[in-house]
Write a protein that holds these residues in place. Structure first.
Motif, PDB file in Angstrom:
ATOM      1  N   ASN A  30      -0.652   7.222   5.518  1.00 35.30           N
ATOM      2  CA  ASN A  30      -1.221   5.885   5.373  1.00 35.30           C
ATOM      3  C   ASN A  30      -0.268   4.783   5.846  1.00 35.30           C
ATOM      4  OD1 ASN A  30      -3.346   4.144   4.588  1.00 35.30           O
ATOM      5  ND2 ASN A  30      -2.325   3.719   2.634  1.00 35.30           N
ATOM      6  N   ARG A  31       0.159   4.918   7.094  1.00 35.59           N
ATOM      7  CA  ARG A  31       0.928   3.841   7.729  1.00 35.59           C
ATOM      8  C   ARG A  31       0.263   3.503   9.074  1.00 35.59           C
ATOM      9  NH1 ARG A  31       6.799   4.606   8.754  1.00 35.59           N
ATOM     10  NH2 ARG A  31       6.982   2.388   8.217  1.00 35.59           N
ATOM     11  N   GLU A  52      13.090   2.724  12.129  1.00 31.05           N
ATOM     12  CA  GLU A  52      13.913   2.965  10.952  1.00 31.05           C
ATOM     13  C   GLU A  52      15.181   3.702  11.343  1.00 31.05           C
ATOM     14  OE1 GLU A  52      12.508   4.352   6.687  1.00 31.05           O
ATOM     15  OE2 GLU A  52      12.969   6.128   7.902  1.00 31.05           O
ATOM     16  N   CYS A  60      -0.226  11.221  13.636  1.00 29.15           N
ATOM     17  CA  CYS A  60       1.174  10.905  13.336  1.00 29.15           C
ATOM     18  C   CYS A  60       1.947  10.887  14.643  1.00 29.15           C
ATOM     19  CB  CYS A  60       1.758  11.962  12.390  1.00 29.15           C
ATOM     20  SG  CYS A  60       3.520  11.744  12.048  1.00 29.15           S
ATOM     21  N   ASP A  94      10.013   7.783  12.418  1.00 29.34           N
ATOM     22  CA  ASP A  94      10.000   6.328  12.568  1.00 29.34           C
ATOM     23  C   ASP A  94      11.269   5.916  13.319  1.00 29.34           C
ATOM     24  OD1 ASP A  94      10.165   3.561  12.240  1.00 29.34           O
ATOM     25  OD2 ASP A  94       9.185   3.623  10.286  1.00 29.34           O
ATOM     26  N   LEU A 132       7.886   8.356   3.547  1.00 28.55           N
ATOM     27  CA  LEU A 132       6.698   9.165   3.817  1.00 28.55           C
ATOM     28  C   LEU A 132       7.050  10.646   3.865  1.00 28.55           C
ATOM     29  CD1 LEU A 132       3.762   9.540   4.445  1.00 28.55           C
ATOM     30  CD2 LEU A 132       4.192   8.870   6.823  1.00 28.55           C
ATOM     31  N   GLU A 186       0.833  -1.206   0.000  1.00 25.54           N
ATOM     32  CA  GLU A 186       0.000   0.000   0.000  1.00 25.54           C
ATOM     33  C   GLU A 186       0.862   1.246   0.000  1.00 25.54           C
ATOM     34  OE1 GLU A 186      -3.404   0.683   2.020  1.00 25.54           O
ATOM     35  OE2 GLU A 186      -4.278  -1.267   1.580  1.00 25.54           O
ATOM     36  N   VAL A 219       2.334   4.774   1.118  1.00 21.72           N
ATOM     37  CA  VAL A 219       2.471   5.345   2.462  1.00 21.72           C
ATOM     38  C   VAL A 219       1.712   6.663   2.586  1.00 21.72           C
ATOM     39  CG1 VAL A 219       4.674   4.224   2.893  1.00 21.72           C
ATOM     40  CG2 VAL A 219       4.634   6.499   1.839  1.00 21.72           C
ATOM     41  N   ASN A 250       1.296   5.853  11.698  1.00 24.75           N
ATOM     42  CA  ASN A 250       1.704   6.869  10.719  1.00 24.75           C
ATOM     43  C   ASN A 250       3.045   7.526  11.049  1.00 24.75           C
ATOM     44  OD1 ASN A 250      -0.686   6.506   9.157  1.00 24.75           O
ATOM     45  ND2 ASN A 250      -1.790   7.686  10.708  1.00 24.75           N
ATOM     46  N   SER A 261       8.474   7.728   8.099  1.00 22.54           N
ATOM     47  CA  SER A 261       9.639   7.095   7.480  1.00 22.54           C
ATOM     48  C   SER A 261      10.266   8.059   6.473  1.00 22.54           C
ATOM     49  CB  SER A 261       9.214   5.814   6.761  1.00 22.54           C
ATOM     50  OG  SER A 261       8.312   6.131   5.706  1.00 22.54           O
ATOM     51  N   ARG A 265      -0.519   0.893  10.723  1.00 24.15           N
ATOM     52  CA  ARG A 265       0.008  -0.159  11.599  1.00 24.15           C
ATOM     53  C   ARG A 265       1.150   0.337  12.480  1.00 24.15           C
ATOM     54  NH1 ARG A 265       0.697  -5.088   7.397  1.00 24.15           N
ATOM     55  NH2 ARG A 265       1.199  -3.305   6.074  1.00 24.15           N
TER      56      ARG A 265
END
Length: 272
Positions: free
Chosen positions: A19-20, A68, A61, A65, A31, A2, A4, A25, A28, A22
């Protein structure tokens, strides 16, 4: 996989959805890059006048991340922490951005929210500045902007504890424009966007710039800027333009008759 970021344009409004869900949001590298590009396209799009920014799932949000970042090289970590492109791009955008805060807005996500021009919060929205907890110094303006919005003592309480701020307290402190039930959040933002679109778009963009620029000045400097800006616009004003806008105001006033005080004509406006 999908995307991001989801971007959709409808009737002059650009909807931008993180659109993250899980990972709440989290921002990253991909994104952040897509957000910059989305706002640049929105700013350059002559057919879109307002953007609405929100998050998929239960968070707006939660900031950078961290997973990451923990797996990145030292150079990548430094670049991610010091990078201000997303917020800077939003702040330099000439058109209004409405933030639909649907859930958690934490640290970098808090800064993302404050880069919007208008903030509408769901009753489920929660704000927090956890920079001091994660050991990262803010780089997108939170240390300066938050104190100017809610006062230095409240800002210190939030930033030095990392504690959460609920939506109703955020409203009482002047951090958000209003709080609505989750089911009404996007519809409320869309109505506001349509109100903005019904105004003179050249004036809307110049007015936004005037407010933003003046916010960083002293009161006297801001007044001087307003006077000069007003003179520039007055030189370009024509009787035809005045008549056109007067008609638009009259039509909007007639359409709002009976809709209640919050939607009625402003006192003193010419309604013919």
């Amino acid at each position: 996989m999908e995307p991001v970021l989801s971007v959709e344009k409808r009737d002059g409004i650009t909807w931008i959805v993180l659109n993250r869900p899980r990972v709440l949001n989290a921002l990253s590298r991909a994104l952040r890059r897509e957000l910059v590009e989305a706002f640049q396209r929105f700013d350059a799009d002559p057919d879109s006048g307002v953007a609405i920014l929100t998050g998929a799932g239960r968070a707006f949000c939660v900031g950078l991340d961290l997973k990451e970042l923990s797996e990145a090289t030292g150079r990548e970590t430094k670049e991610a922490v010091s990078q201000a492109d997303v917020v800077a791009t939003m702040e330099h955008c000439r058109k209004p951005i409405i933030g639909a805060i649907n859930g958690y807005a934490i640290t970098g996500g808090f800064e993302l929210a404050l880069a919007c021009d208008i903030l509408i919060a769901s009753t489920e929205a929660r704000f927090a500045d956890t920079h001091a907890r994660v050991g990262i110094m803010p780089g997108w303006g939170l240390s300066q902007k938050l104190a100017r919005l809610i006062g230095i003592y409240r800002a210190k309480e939030l930033s030095l504890t990392g504690n959460f701020l609920d939506a109703e307290t955020a409203l009482a402190w002047g951090l958000v424009n209003r709080v609505v039930p989750p089911t009404e959040l996007l519809a409320t933002c869309e109505r506001l966007a349509r109100d903005i679109l019904s105004c003179d778009q050249q004036l809307v963009r110049a007015y936004k710039r005037l407010i933003d620029t003046g916010f960083a000045l002293t009161y006297a400097e801001g007044r001087a800027l307003e006077t000069e800006t007003s003179r520039i616009f007055a030189r370009e004003l024509t009787p035809e333009r005045v008549a056109e806008r007067r008609q638009a105001v009259q039509e909007r006033g007639r359409s709002q008759v009976g809709q209640g005080p919050a939607r009625s004509q402003s006192p003193g406006q010419d309604v013919g």
